[in-house]
Design a protein around this motif. Structure first.
Motif, PDB file in Angstrom:
ATOM      1  N   ILE A  91      -2.676  19.562  37.332  1.00 16.92           N
ATOM      2  CA  ILE A  91      -2.932  19.420  38.762  1.00 16.92           C
ATOM      3  C   ILE A  91      -1.627  19.219  39.525  1.00 16.92           C
ATOM      4  O   ILE A  91      -1.356  19.904  40.507  1.00 16.92           O
ATOM      5  N   ILE A  92      -0.797  18.297  39.055  1.00 14.58           N
ATOM      6  CA  ILE A  92       0.497  18.069  39.693  1.00 14.58           C
ATOM      7  C   ILE A  92       1.508  19.138  39.257  1.00 14.58           C
ATOM      8  O   ILE A  92       2.485  19.387  39.931  1.00 14.58           O
ATOM      9  N   GLU A  93       1.245  19.767  38.105  1.00 19.69           N
ATOM     10  CA  GLU A  93       2.049  20.849  37.538  1.00 19.69           C
ATOM     11  C   GLU A  93       3.477  20.418  37.202  1.00 19.69           C
ATOM     12  O   GLU A  93       4.450  21.064  37.564  1.00 19.69           O
ATOM     13  N   ILE A  94       3.573  19.313  36.498  1.00 23.48           N
ATOM     14  CA  ILE A  94       4.861  18.857  35.962  1.00 23.48           C
ATOM     15  C   ILE A  94       4.874  19.210  34.482  1.00 23.48           C
ATOM     16  O   ILE A  94       3.985  18.822  33.734  1.00 23.48           O
ATOM     17  N   ASP A  95       5.877  19.960  34.053  1.00 31.10           N
ATOM     18  CA  ASP A  95       5.978  20.372  32.660  1.00 31.10           C
ATOM     19  C   ASP A  95       6.559  19.228  31.836  1.00 31.10           C
ATOM     20  O   ASP A  95       7.698  18.809  32.055  1.00 31.10           O
ATOM     21  N   LEU A  96       5.762  18.724  30.895  1.00 33.11           N
ATOM     22  CA  LEU A  96       6.214  17.638  30.030  1.00 33.11           C
ATOM     23  C   LEU A  96       6.811  18.140  28.724  1.00 33.11           C
ATOM     24  O   LEU A  96       7.211  17.339  27.887  1.00 33.11           O
TER      25      LEU A  96
END
Length: 119
Positions: free
Chosen positions: A58-63
């Motif tokens: 949803i936030i689209e942060i690649d971990l």
């Protein structure tokens, strides 16, 4: 003096073995069966999974490739560990902290397979 007794009870080899082996079995089951099948767990584990899903999708942060569920689980447990220190005392809290650390570390170490076993 009380801290010495708490540390002594933590390093009881039988209890230490139970904590480590139970944490390892849980981490293997979680990473090998629950995560690949896109299932969600209950409690703080489920909240951790949902938080990872929200961050990545949803936030689209690649971990990256790592499994950060254990780290979020540890952070969610910090307030409860403080409350349990006041309520139950040192012996309980030291074993609980060790158990939470074992879960967090082992969940990050045990690999998640790409293949779904039950799909």
């Amino acid at each position: 003096m009380q801290l010495k007794l708490c540390l002594k009870s933590l390093f009881d080899m039988k209890a230490l073995g139970y904590i480590i082996s139970g944490s390892l079995l849980y981490s293997i089951g979680f990473n090998v069966f629950i995560l690949p099948c896109d299932l969600y767990n209950g409690g703080f584990w489920g909240i951790s999974q949902i938080m990872i899903y929200v961050i990545e999708n949803i936030i689209e942060i690649d971990l990256g490739e790592g499994n950060y569920t254990g780290i979020i689980y540890f952070l969610l447990n910090l307030p409860l560990l403080y409350i349990s220190l006041k309520r139950f005392g040192g012996d309980f809290i030291i074993k609980t902290i060790f158990c939470v650390i074992c879960y967090s570390v082992l969940l990050s170490i045990v690999p998640v397979p790409e293949k779904k076993f039950f799909a």
